[in-house]
Motif scaffolding. Structure first.
Motif, PDB file in Angstrom:
ATOM      1  N   ARG A 267      -3.458   7.752  -8.105  1.00  0.00           N
ATOM      2  CA  ARG A 267      -2.146   7.341  -7.599  1.00  0.00           C
ATOM      3  C   ARG A 267      -2.266   6.074  -6.759  1.00  0.00           C
ATOM      4  NH1 ARG A 267      -1.582  13.285  -5.027  1.00  0.00           N
ATOM      5  NH2 ARG A 267      -3.443  12.395  -4.049  1.00  0.00           N
ATOM      6  N   SER A 268      -1.237   5.235  -6.809  1.00  0.00           N
ATOM      7  CA  SER A 268      -1.169   4.099  -5.904  1.00  0.00           C
ATOM      8  C   SER A 268      -0.138   4.397  -4.831  1.00  0.00           C
ATOM      9  CB  SER A 268      -0.794   2.826  -6.663  1.00  0.00           C
ATOM     10  OG  SER A 268       0.455   2.994  -7.309  1.00  0.00           O
ATOM     11  N   ILE A 269      -0.189   3.659  -3.755  1.00  0.00           N
ATOM     12  CA  ILE A 269       0.759   3.862  -2.660  1.00  0.00           C
ATOM     13  C   ILE A 269       2.065   3.150  -2.995  1.00  0.00           C
ATOM     14  CG2 ILE A 269       1.216   3.520  -0.212  1.00  0.00           C
ATOM     15  CD1 ILE A 269      -1.807   3.359   0.231  1.00  0.00           C
ATOM     16  N   PRO A 270       3.170   3.875  -3.160  1.00  0.00           N
ATOM     17  CA  PRO A 270       4.442   3.181  -3.349  1.00  0.00           C
ATOM     18  C   PRO A 270       4.842   2.479  -2.049  1.00  0.00           C
ATOM     19  CG  PRO A 270       4.582   5.507  -3.984  1.00  0.00           C
ATOM     20  CD  PRO A 270       3.321   5.332  -3.198  1.00  0.00           C
ATOM     21  N   PHE A 271       5.088   1.193  -2.142  1.00  0.00           N
ATOM     22  CA  PHE A 271       5.498   0.405  -0.979  1.00  0.00           C
ATOM     23  C   PHE A 271       6.348  -0.757  -1.456  1.00  0.00           C
ATOM     24  CE2 PHE A 271       4.807  -3.379   1.700  1.00  0.00           C
ATOM     25  CZ  PHE A 271       5.328  -2.910   2.895  1.00  0.00           C
ATOM     26  N   GLY A 272       7.456  -1.007  -0.781  1.00  0.00           N
ATOM     27  CA  GLY A 272       8.277  -2.162  -1.087  1.00  0.00           C
ATOM     28  C   GLY A 272       9.194  -1.945  -2.277  1.00  0.00           C
TER      29      GLY A 272
END
Length: 684
Positions: A267-272
Motif C-alpha cells: 500500500r502507498s500512503i494516500p496524500f493530497g
C-alpha cells in the motif's frame, strides 16, 4: 473481447484481479495491463476518436474533452506495452482514433484547445506514445501527420497554460513531434523546461507550482514532475545530456525519501489530490529503471521491483473499484464522488496507466531479473523530510506521514482533509466531508476541528502561518517534531506539535495543541467546541456486517465506549473520560484509538471526553463505513488550554493476530520531559 464487453455480476472478480503476478515477470504485468484496456472496447465512438466511460458525471470542462481523456489516458499503458515489444489486440482502435480525433473534417474532431484547456493534459500521453511507439506515426498519411502537427503542436504552443506541472505536458507534445521529424517548437520546449526548473526546491524535490506555493504531493513524484523528468532524460538525453544528468540526480535523491511512502503490504500512503489515479502512485519506480538511473545505496533493483509488484498485487485485491462494465471508477477502493476533484471525469482514473512504464523496460534489466526484496529493513523507521514538510514512520505495522504546512494553491473540495490533516496512513486512508453539518458529516479523521456555533459547522487546519520540522529532547532522546501555527478563527490561535511514534511505543503518535481563545468583551459568553479525531476505521463487524458493537474480548472486535448512532451525541453511555479514551477494533482492519494525556497534574482542567463519531458513509477512501474515535471539549472566551492527544493505530495484516490488536492500548507513551518543560514555561 467481443463488442458486448465485460459485465461483472454479484460474485464476479475482475480479470485484473485474476492475473497471477507471483513470478513478478514482465509477461504477467503485460497481461495485467490488457485486462485494464480490453473493457474499454464497447465505449469507443464509431470513428474510435472518443471513449465515453460509464458514468454520466460532469466535470469542469466540456464533454468532448472528457471523452478525449477516455482515449488518451490509456495510451500511457498501451505506449509502454508497445515500446517494450508487447502486443494488444485493440491497438488499431487507438490508431484510428488518433486519426479521426485530430482531423478537423471528422465529425469526431476533438477541437483545438483554448487557453488552459483540459485537452492540453491529454497531449502528454499522446506525445509520449508518438515518441516511443512507431505504429502511430508510421500509420499516418501525409495529411494525417499534418493534422497531428496542427493539433498537437501549433495549437498548444500558442495558448496559455496553468503555472503548474501542466507545462510538462506541452514539453511532451513537442517532444513527440520532434522524435518523428514533425513540426514542433524547440523554443517553446526549452522555455517551458527552464520555467519548470524554477519549481525545484532542493533535495530532489520540486513544488507543483512557483515560489510561494507549498504543494508536494504525488504530482511532484509519480503523477507528473519526477516521472516526466525521467522520461525526458530517457528520450532527450543524447542531445540534452547535462539536463538529463540533473534529472537523474534529483531522482536519486528523492528516491531515498519516496521509499518511505510504500509499506510492506504494497500500500502507498494516500496524500493530497488525485489519489483516484490509484496505482499511478508507483510509477516513479518504474521510471527509474526506464531512465537507466543508478540507484542510490541502500536501494537495490530487487527493492524497487518489490515496491512496484507488491503495489500492483494490493490493487488486485480491491474488487470494488470497478464499474459493472469492468472500467475503473472515480474513487479509491470503491466508487466515491465525495473525494473526487472537479476535474475527475469517468475517464480520468486511467492516468493510473502511468504505473505500466515498467513495461517499456527491457526484460534484461535488473528491474525484471532481480528477485523481489523488502526495502524497509534497509531504511530508517522514522525520517524527517524537510522539503514536503513530513515526518515519515514505518513503525506499528503501516507507513504513516505526519504533515504540516502544505496547502493546495487553489480552492479544492476537501482541501483541508487532503493537505491539512495531521497524519496520513497507508492502512487507514484519509476521510473527506460528504456534508458540512455536524461532526458526522465533517468526518474529522486525523484533524482538530473547532466550532463556534454549537457544533453545526467546523473549522480545521488548512493554512499555517508557520510550519517547520524542529528538534525536541536532548542527547539520545532528541528527535524531530513538526510544529505549525494556525488560526481557525480570527480570535483563536492554535500551535500544534506532532511527534512521531517511537520504538518503545510503535503504535502511538502524539499531537500537542496549545489553543488560545482571545477574551472578547463584546461577547464574553463566546465558546469554542473542539473535536480531535483519530484515524477512521472500518465500522462493520465480522459476524453480520452491522455496525460494531461494544468490544467483545472473545470475538476480538468492537468499540469502547459504544457507538450511539448518528447525531445522537447526548447518550451518556456513548462517552468516556478523556484519559480512558475511545477505541474501535475491526477484525479486517485492525484497531485505532485516542486518549488524552493532559489529565495529569496542572493540565487536569482540560477534562476532555472521548466518544466514537459514526462518520457519514463514503467519507473515507478505503472503507465506505467508518467510525472515528474522538476527544471533545469546550473552551470559553479568554481561555488557553493545552491538549496532549495520543493516537493509537495497529493495522490488521497477514502476520498480525487479532488477539494482539489492542496489545499496546493500555500503555500510552508518557509525556516527554521536554513537553512538560514547555508547558510549564507556557510556550510551545
Amino acid at each position: 473481447m467481443s463488442q458486448s464487453g465485460l459485465v461483472l455480476g454479484y460474485h464476479a472478480v475482475h480479470p485484473f484481479g485474476r492475473v497471477d503476478l507471483s513470478k513478478g515477470d514482465r509477461a504477467s504485468v503485460q497481461e495485467l495491463l490488457r485486462t485494464l484496456l480490453a473493457p474499454l472496447e464497447p465505449f469507443f465512438s464509431s470513428a474510435k476518436a472518443r471513449v465515453r466511460c460509464p458514468g454520466a458525471t460532469a466535470v469542469r470542462f466540456d464533454q468532448t474533452a472528457s471523452e478525449v481523456e477516455g482515449i488518451c489516458r490509456p495510451l500511457w499503458g498501451l505506449a509502454c506495452l508497445l515500446a517494450g515489444g508487447g502486443e494488444f489486440h485493440g491497438t488499431q482502435w487507438w490508431v484510428d482514433g488518433l486519426k479521426a480525433g485530430t482531423d478537423p473534417e471528422s465529425p469526431e474532431f476533438w477541437g483545438f484547445p483554448r487557453d488552459n484547456d483540459q485537452r492540453m493534459v491529454e497531449m502528454c500521453p499522446l506525445g509520449y506514445a508518438l515518441a516511443v511507439a512507431p505504429v502511430f506515426w508510421d500509420s499516418f498519411s501525409a495529411r494525417e501527420r499534418a493534422n497531428m502537427e496542427a493539433w498537437l503542436g501549433n495549437s498548444i504552443n500558442e495558448k496559455n497554460m496553468p503555472n503548474t506541472n501542466w507545462l510538462w505536458f506541452r514539453v511532451f507534445a513537442n517532444l513527440g513531434l520532434k522524435k518523428n521529424g514533425g513540426k514542433f517548437s524547440q523554443e517553446r520546449l526549452e522555455s517551458d523546461i527552464r520555467h519548470l526548473d524554477t519549481f525545484y526546491r532542493g533535495g530532489g524535490w520540486s513544488n507543483d507550482g512557483p515560489e510561494g506555493i507549498h504543494q508536494m504531493d504525488y504530482y511532484s513524484s509519480s503523477f507528473a514532475i519526477h516521472f516526466l523528468q525521467l522520461l525526458y532524460a530517457k528520450l532527450a538525453g543524447d542531445e540534452d545530456p547535462e539536463r538529463a544528468a540533473e534529472f537523474r540526480r534529483r531522482a536519486q535523491q528523492c528516491a531515498l525519501d519516496l521509499a518511505h511512502y510504500y509499506d510492506a503490504e504494497g500500500r502507498s500512503i494516500p496524500f493530497g489530490r488525485s489519489v483516484g489515479y490509484r496505482f499511478a502512485m508507483v510509477s516513479f519506480w518504474g521510471a527509474l529503471a526506464y531512465a537507466d538511473v543508478e540507484l542510490p545505496a541502500p536501494l537495490t533493483w530487487g527493492m524497487v521491483k518489490g515496491i512496484v509488484m507488491r503495489h500492483l498485487r494490493y490493487w488486485q485485491t480491491q474488487n470494488d473499484m470497478w464499474s459493472p462494465a469492468g472500467t475503473l471508477t472515480v474513487g479509491y477502493s470503491y466508487p466515491n464522488m465525495y473525494m473526487a476533484e472537479n476535474y475527475n471525469s469517468p475517464g480520468s482514473p486511467y492516468w493510473a496507466c502511468l504505473a505500466f512504464i515498467c513495461l517499456a523496460v527491457p526484460e534484461t534489466h535488473p528491474f525484471w531479473t532481480s528477485p523481489e526484496e523488502d526495502h524497509w529493513p534497509s531504511l530508517p523507521p522514522v525520517k524527517p523530510l524537510p522539503q514536503p514538510g513530513h515526518i515519515m514512520s514505518n513503525l506499528g505495522g503501516h507507513c504513516m506521514l505526519l504533515s504540516s504546512g502544505q496547502a493546495c494553491s487553489y480552492p479544492m473540495k476537501g482541501t483541508h482533509a487532503k493537505y491539512g490533516s495531521f497524519a496520513y496512513s497507508s492502512a487507514f486512508g484519509y476521510s473527506v466531508p460528504p456534508g458540512l453539518f455536524t461532526l458526522e458529516q465533517y468526518a474529522l479523521a486525523s484533524q482538530l476541528g473547532l466550532s463556534d456555533d454549537g457544533g453545526e459547522y467546523w473549522k480545521t487546519r488548512r493554512l499555517s502561518s508557520y510550519a517547520s520540522i524542529e528538534t525536541r529532547g536532548d542527547g539520545a532522546d532528541a528527535g524531530p517534531v513538526l510544529v505549525s501555527v494556525w488560526a481557525p478563527f480570527s480570535d483563536v490561535s492554535v500551535r500544534t506539535i506532532l511527534m512521531p511514534p517511537t520504538p518503545a511505543a510503535p503504535n502511538w503518535h502524539l499531537r500537542i495543541h496549545r489553543i488560545e481563545v482571545q477574551a472578547a468583551a463584546a461577547n464574553a459568553s463566546r465558546s469554542i467546541m473542539t473535536a480531535d479525531g483519530a484515524f477512521a476505521i472500518h465500522n462493520e463487524n465480522s459476524t453480520d456486517g452491522r455496525y460494531l458493537d461494544l468490544y467483545n474480548t472473545a470475538v476480538g472486535e468492537g468499540t469502547q465506549p459504544k457507538i450511539v448512532g448518528n447525531y445522537d451525541t447526548l447518550t451518556p453511555d456513548g462517552w468516556a473520560r478523556g484519559h480512558e479514551g475511545a477505541f474501535a477494533v475491526c477484525r479486517d482492519a485492525g484497531a485505532v484509538g485516542i486518549r488524552s494525556l493532559e489529565a495529569a497534574g496542572s493540565l487536569r482542567e482540560a477534562a476532555r471526553e472521548a466518544n466514537l463519531v459514526n462518520a457519514d458513509p463514503n467519507s473515507n477512501l478505503i472503507h465506505s463505513r467508518t467510525v472515528i474515535p474522538t476527544l471533545q471539549h469546550t473552551l470559553k472566551s479568554g481561555q488557553t488550554a493545552w491538549y496532549v492527544t495520543a493516537i493509537y493505530a495497529k493495522p490488521a495484516g497477514p502476520t498480525v493476530a487479532v488477539a494482539s490488536f489492542l496489545d499496546g492500548w493500555d500503555s500510552p507513551p508518557a509525556l516527554p520531559a521536554w513537553l512538560q518543560a514547555e508547558i510549564a514555561e507556557n510556550k510551545a
